[in-house]
Scaffold this active site. Structure first.
Site, PDB file in Angstrom:
ATOM      1  N   ASP A 153       0.796  -1.020   0.128  1.00  0.00           N
ATOM      2  CA  ASP A 153       0.033  -0.036  -0.011  1.00  0.00           C
ATOM      3  C   ASP A 153       0.853   1.176   0.007  1.00  0.00           C
ATOM      4  O   ASP A 153       2.140   1.281   0.202  1.00  0.00           O
ATOM      5  CB  ASP A 153      -0.908   0.034   1.191  1.00  0.00           C
ATOM      6  CG  ASP A 153      -0.279  -0.277   2.418  1.00  0.00           C
ATOM      7  OD1 ASP A 153       0.980  -0.064   2.468  1.00  0.00           O
ATOM      8  OD2 ASP A 153      -0.988  -0.559   3.587  1.00  0.00           O
ATOM      9  N   GLU A 179      -9.631  -1.615   5.540  1.00  0.00           N
ATOM     10  CA  GLU A 179     -10.548  -1.466   6.789  1.00  0.00           C
ATOM     11  C   GLU A 179     -11.572  -2.282   6.780  1.00  0.00           C
ATOM     12  O   GLU A 179     -12.048  -2.885   5.951  1.00  0.00           O
ATOM     13  CB  GLU A 179     -10.514   0.267   6.800  1.00  0.00           C
ATOM     14  CG  GLU A 179      -9.644   1.076   6.629  1.00  0.00           C
ATOM     15  CD  GLU A 179      -8.838   1.126   7.777  1.00  0.00           C
ATOM     16  OE1 GLU A 179      -8.983   0.485   8.770  1.00  0.00           O
ATOM     17  OE2 GLU A 179      -8.112   2.504   7.768  1.00  0.00           O
TER      18      GLU A 179
HETATM   19  C1  GLP Z   1      -0.479   0.581   8.349  1.00  0.00           C
HETATM   20  C2  GLP Z   1      -0.159  -0.393   7.341  1.00  0.00           C
HETATM   21  C3  GLP Z   1      -0.360  -1.733   7.631  1.00  0.00           C
HETATM   22  C4  GLP Z   1       0.249  -2.106   8.831  1.00  0.00           C
HETATM   23  C5  GLP Z   1      -0.456  -1.265   9.933  1.00  0.00           C
HETATM   24  C6  GLP Z   1       0.252  -1.556  11.365  1.00  0.00           C
HETATM   25  O1  GLP Z   1      -1.865   0.992   8.334  1.00  0.00           O
HETATM   26  N1  GLP Z   1      -1.021  -0.064   6.015  1.00  0.00           N
HETATM   27  O2  GLP Z   1       0.425  -2.606   6.629  1.00  0.00           O
HETATM   28  O3  GLP Z   1       0.313  -3.622   9.120  1.00  0.00           O
HETATM   29  O4  GLP Z   1       0.073   0.118   9.708  1.00  0.00           O
HETATM   30  O5  GLP Z   1       1.324  -0.949  11.653  1.00  0.00           O
HETATM   31  P1  GLP Z   1       2.344  -1.185  12.828  1.00  0.00           P
HETATM   32  O6  GLP Z   1       3.113  -2.219  12.553  1.00  0.00           O
HETATM   33  O7  GLP Z   1       3.080   0.224  12.760  1.00  0.00           O
HETATM   34  O8  GLP Z   1       1.711  -1.513  13.893  1.00  0.00           O
END
Ligand code: GLP
Length: 244
Positions: free
Chosen positions: A67, A143
């Site tokens: 993404d 989401e």
């Molecule tokens: C973002 C990314 C996701 C990721 C999520 C969790 O929203 N688009 O791919 O898994 O955050 O992030 P973190 O690893 O910082 O908790």
């Protein structure tokens, strides 16, 4: 779904890097699906370390990231293009032409997303998809919704994701409100999937992913239906799950 317990973040990262490096060693031209966020940083650091020790070679590896925020240029320090260069690509011998991240700088969402799906398909699909998980059970930027998404598409980020991700921006107002993300169907088409999670804040999402009903209200729950999905999580993230 195989669930592997890790002692802590370092153990989770090393176990994840092990699976990724094994994939590359067994198939040097692997197509990897990569993730951003704070969770995979330790695994990327471990891979860089093993690359420096000559244990893993990225020269033929092809990558597709999940993404990207819509509206950020590739050089914006908050963009996932920048993140991937800083956290992995600049430190290993990957051919940058083999790395791909959705083009958030293209304002034409339909064109940017269709082009991305076409590239993934042309590469023959993804061998190993690495995933983190959002506090609300999102994967990529898929989401909670009424239906599982299909191909790469433009999403409106939820308030909960904007708040969670605002820690990486100067203020919540700076967090882009939209992103381009691979869809749930793209993710499910990967030949193998590796989900990593750490910390208490992920405990409910990890429980729902592994033991809850399969529902688009928890996008990660569909991974229960994948035939080759491994979850590696630390004790805190597994604290609501049954013990082994
Ligand atoms: C973002 C990314 C996701 C990721 C999520 C969790 O929203 N688009 O791919 O898994 O955050 O992030 P973190 O690893 O910082 O908790």
């Amino acid at each position: 779904m195989k669930i592997r317990h890790a002692k802590d973040y370092a153990d989770m990262s090393r176990k994840a890097a092990n699976i990724i490096s094994a994939q590359i060693i067994l198939k040097p031209c692997s197509v990897l699906g990569l993730a951003t966020g704070t969770t995979p940083i330790g695994a990327y650091e471990q891979l860089i370390d093993w690359y420096r020790k000559d244990d893993v070679d990225f020269s033929e590896v092809i990558t597709y990231n999940l993404d990207e925020y819509r509206g950020l240029s590739h050089d914006d320090p908050q963009s996932y293009h920048y993140f991937m260069r800083e956290k992995l690509f600049d430190h290993v011998n990957i051919n940058m032409e083999n790395t791909h991240v959705p083009d958030g700088s293209n304002p034409d969402a339909d064109a940017a997303c269709a082009e991305y799906d076409a590239m993934v398909n042309a590469a023959g699909g993804i061998d190993l998809q690495l995933l983190g998980i959002g506090n609300n059970g999102h994967i990529g930027f898929n989401e909670p919704d009424d239906a599982f998404s299909k191909g790469t598409h433009c999403v409106d980020l939820t308030e909960s994701t904007i708040k969670a991700n605002s820690r990486l921006f100067d203020s919540p107002d700076d967090v882009p409100r939209q992103a381009y993300t691979m869809g749930v169907q793209n993710i499910m088409h990967a030949r193998s999937i590796l989900v990593i999670a750490n910390g208490e804040a992920k405990a409910q999402a990890v429980y729902d992913m592994c033991y809850g009903p399969v529902t688009p209200r928890v996008p990660a729950s569909i991974l229960q239906l994948h035939t080759n999905c491994t979850v590696i999580a630390d004790e805190a993230a597994l604290s609501l799950c049954p013990r082994r």
